[in-house]
Design a protein around this motif. Structure first.
Motif, PDB file in Angstrom:
ATOM      1  N   GLU A   1     -48.703  17.198 -51.003  1.00 18.20           N
ATOM      2  CA  GLU A   1     -48.294  18.582 -50.760  1.00 18.20           C
ATOM      3  C   GLU A   1     -46.849  18.599 -50.273  1.00 18.20           C
ATOM      4  O   GLU A   1     -46.499  17.914 -49.315  1.00 18.20           O
ATOM      5  CB  GLU A   1     -49.194  19.238 -49.711  1.00 18.20           C
ATOM      6  N   VAL A   2     -46.025  19.359 -50.978  1.00 19.65           N
ATOM      7  CA  VAL A   2     -44.613  19.512 -50.631  1.00 19.65           C
ATOM      8  C   VAL A   2     -44.312  21.005 -50.571  1.00 19.65           C
ATOM      9  O   VAL A   2     -44.756  21.766 -51.429  1.00 19.65           O
ATOM     10  CB  VAL A   2     -43.697  18.837 -51.685  1.00 19.65           C
ATOM     11  N   LYS A   3     -43.572  21.408 -49.557  1.00 24.78           N
ATOM     12  CA  LYS A   3     -43.156  22.805 -49.432  1.00 24.78           C
ATOM     13  C   LYS A   3     -41.637  22.855 -49.298  1.00 24.78           C
ATOM     14  O   LYS A   3     -41.015  21.900 -48.839  1.00 24.78           O
ATOM     15  CB  LYS A   3     -43.782  23.458 -48.204  1.00 24.78           C
ATOM     16  N   VAL A   4     -41.083  23.979 -49.696  1.00 23.92           N
ATOM     17  CA  VAL A   4     -39.658  24.237 -49.501  1.00 23.92           C
ATOM     18  C   VAL A   4     -39.563  25.457 -48.595  1.00 23.92           C
ATOM     19  O   VAL A   4     -40.037  26.531 -48.939  1.00 23.92           O
ATOM     20  CB  VAL A   4     -38.935  24.486 -50.834  1.00 23.92           C
ATOM     21  N   ASN A   5     -39.003  25.239 -47.410  1.00 25.46           N
ATOM     22  CA  ASN A   5     -38.847  26.312 -46.423  1.00 25.46           C
ATOM     23  C   ASN A   5     -37.367  26.559 -46.198  1.00 25.46           C
ATOM     24  O   ASN A   5     -36.621  25.617 -45.926  1.00 25.46           O
ATOM     25  CB  ASN A   5     -39.495  25.917 -45.087  1.00 25.46           C
ATOM     26  N   GLU A   6     -36.969  27.810 -46.290  1.00 27.16           N
ATOM     27  CA  GLU A   6     -35.562  28.131 -46.095  1.00 27.16           C
ATOM     28  C   GLU A   6     -35.161  27.884 -44.647  1.00 27.16           C
ATOM     29  O   GLU A   6     -35.862  28.268 -43.712  1.00 27.16           O
ATOM     30  CB  GLU A   6     -35.317  29.593 -46.465  1.00 27.16           C
TER      31      GLU A   6
END
Length: 123
Positions: free
Chosen positions: A28-33
């Motif tokens: 699981e990979v997320k991109v958070n600003e």
């Protein structure tokens, strides 16, 4: 785990001489600003192992035009700094593991936190 953190981690399993860079196996990979801070990114770049950062970003599918070689005069190139910022601070591995390149030992990543603790017989 942000790729900034990954770039600084190494395997300390007994007998391992080349425990860096750790291979990321993400489930699981997320991109958070994150707010862009060019001064912070500029100060971090000299501390990075550039090839390991590029390899990690590529392995996660987030290379996004990051050059394979560190460019000269990067401090004055805002577009470049934004690309580095995104890879270092916005791409985050939530679940998965880190694998030692030499021993194959896997270190779990749970809720974004890598567990690098060794068993007694590995220290």
């Amino acid at each position: 785990m942000k790729l900034l953190t990954h770039n600084m981690l190494t395997s300390h399993v007994k007998g391992v001489t080349k425990g860096y860079p750790l291979l990321i196996k993400a489930t699981e990979v997320k991109v958070n600003e994150v707010e862009f801070n060019p001064q912070f990114v500029s100060r971090m770049i000299p501390k990075l192992e550039w090839s390991a950062l590029v390899q990690a970003a590529d392995g996660l599918g987030h290379l996004q035009d990051l050059p394979s070689e560190l460019m000269a005069d990067y401090e004055n190139n805002e577009d470049f700094l934004k690309k580095v910022h995104r890879v270092l601070l916005e791409v985050e591995v939530i679940e998965g593991c880190l694998q030692c390149p030499e021993s194959g030992r896997e270190f779990p990543i749970s809720r974004g936190v890598p567990n690098m603790l060794l068993n007694e017989d590995e220290a």
